[in-house]
Scaffold this motif. Structure first.
Motif, PDB file in Angstrom:
ATOM      1  N   THR A 309       3.955 -12.835  47.625  1.00 36.36           N
ATOM      2  CA  THR A 309       4.249 -11.939  47.013  1.00 36.36           C
ATOM      3  C   THR A 309       4.575 -10.818  48.111  1.00 36.36           C
ATOM      4  OG1 THR A 309       2.121 -11.244  46.883  1.00 36.36           O
ATOM      5  CG2 THR A 309       2.930 -12.069  44.968  1.00 36.36           C
ATOM      6  N   GLY A 327      -0.280 -13.810  48.950  1.00 39.04           N
ATOM      7  CA  GLY A 327       0.144 -14.193  47.509  1.00 39.04           C
ATOM      8  C   GLY A 327      -0.958 -14.803  46.616  1.00 39.04           C
ATOM      9  N   ALA A 399       9.926 -12.551  47.380  1.00 39.41           N
ATOM     10  CA  ALA A 399       8.807 -12.125  48.217  1.00 39.41           C
ATOM     11  C   ALA A 399       9.399 -10.613  48.716  1.00 39.41           C
ATOM     12  CB  ALA A 399       8.400 -13.100  49.210  1.00 39.41           C
TER      13      ALA A 399
END
Length: 429
Positions: A309, A327, A399
């Motif tokens: 992320t 993440g 991302a």
């Protein structure tokens, strides 16, 4: 030489020493006063001078800071990773240095002089310059020099006369080459050969560079021997284990494996500890300490990729670039080699991706050098896994990618000579 040329050391060495020194002094004085010199300084010298002006180093005054005590020097010597190659450096350099009126100096990664040997008269001249055991010769303290500048640029540098930023060093010539750890590419220190102005010779650069490479080869031999010792410890354990497991040294180099192909290298978390952790190329692993390394037992099933992320490329510390990945409940930090830091910086600037030819042009100014680029990107993908896509090369599309740059563009990957990085370091008109 004309106004559009750059100083060339080979041509400079063919000149009368006094005339060459006078030419360089004119170049330095003009550059420092903001005028256009008759000839440009070499790029490695010009960039160093810009850093010195930025850092407030006084070009007219010799500054000496915090000479270490003999006990402090001995403590650093005992812990120095260059200790094992000291006999090789002495054998290759000291005798010739004495015969040619030079001295050999070895510094640590901070620029502290730990060893110094050579011609007695030159040693005394070094004392008068503060070029002595225990002294700090980092570039930001004493200006452009053969110890501090190679630590910043990560490559061999020869500094002649007025190429030294500080005027009191203009009667001196020095040639230094960094010695890098073959396990992770860190600079461990610098080996330098220095002497009076009249001893300057362009061949000294290749001589010192070759000896530094010999020292790295010796360290590589020691690394291989360490992996053999780890293998002797780990092999009996792995032979009795079901599933997939491997033994790696503290730098992620594999020594033994079972149930899976032998990886080239494993990107371990920065602070590896016993327990469960996530490794990009392996997935979830149980980590157990071994003598000389770690035992990694992989979770059952195929490696589960981390859906990132947030990816942060931290280039704010010039000598320690790193990648931070977050993440879900997992996070991971990996310190980057100089080449990988360059490539990931270039990709962070191109969210849509970059072809191998485009990266080759950015790195080398030659779009035809795609074989080198593809080999390096393959190595990056081995430890980043699905975090990095290809065709074109790019970060994972969903991302958030951010590059943390140093405050001053001069500190952006200062070792790099890649055209795209040099442009990013250079202020616009």
């Amino acid at each position: 030489m004309n106004n559009d040329s750059t100083i060339d050391l080979a041509r400079l060495s063919a000149m009368d020493v006094t005339l060459a020194a006078r030419l360089l002094k004119g170049v330095r004085d003009a550059t420092l006063s903001g005028q256009r010199p008759l000839v440009r300084p070499r790029p490695v010298i010009g960039e160093s001078w810009r850093r010195m002006l930025r850092d407030g180093v006084d070009p007219d005054r010799d500054v000496r800071r915090g000479l270490l005590s003999l006990d402090e020097v001995e403590e650093r010597r005992q812990s120095s990773p260059l200790g094992p190659v000291l006999p090789l450096l002495r054998e290759a350099l000291v005798e010739v240095a004495e015969a040619t009126q030079h001295i050999m100096v070895i510094s640590d990664a901070d620029g502290r002089i730990l060893w110094r040997e050579g011609h007695p008269a030159v040693l005394r001249k070094g004392d008068r310059l503060g070029f002595e055991v225990g002294a700090l010769w980092a570039e930001h303290v004493v200006g452009t020099n053969g110890v501090g500048t190679p630590l910043v640029t990560r490559r061999p540098v020869q500094v002649f006369s007025a190429e030294h930023f500080v005027e009191s060093h203009h009667g001196w010539t020095c040639t230094g080459a960094p010695i890098k750890d073959p396990r992770d590419g860190r600079v461990l220190g610098v080996v330098d050969v220095s002497g009076p102005l009249e001893t300057m010779h362009p061949a000294t650069l290749s001589w010192v560079t070759s000896v530094a490479r010999l020292a790295e080869a010796r360290l590589r031999e020691r690394h291989v021997a360490g992996l053999e010792r780890l293998r002797s410890v780990a092999a009996p354990l792995l032979a009795r284990m079901p599933g997939r497991a491997l033994a790696v040294d503290p730098y992620g180099w594999p020594a033994a494996v079972t149930g899976m192909p032998l990886p080239e290298r494993v990107a371990l978390p920065r602070h590896t500890a016993e327990g469960r952790c996530w490794i990009p190329s392996l997935g979830s692993c149980q980590v157990t300490a071994l003598a000389g390394g770690w035992l990694l037992v992989l979770a059952d099933g195929a490696p589960q990729p981390l859906t990132a992320t947030r990816i942060v490329l931290d280039l704010s510390r010039p000598r320690r670039p790193s990648l931070h990945v977050t993440g879900g409940a997992a996070s991971w930090v990996h310190e980057l080699s100089p080449r990988h830091a360059e490539l990931l910086f270039l990709l962070a600037r191109q969210p849509g991706g970059r072809s191998a030819a485009g990266l080759a042009d950015d790195l080398f100014g030659d779009p035809g050098r795609t074989v080198t680029v593809r080999a390096e990107m393959s190595r990056i993908r081995r430890y980043l896994g699905d975090l990095l896509a290809h065709r074109p090369y790019r970060f994972q599309e969903d991302a958030e990618v951010r590059a943390v740059l140093p405050r001053d563009p001069l500190d952006l990957l200062p070792h790099s000579t890649a055209p795209a990085v040099v442009r990013a370091r250079t202020p616009g008109p």
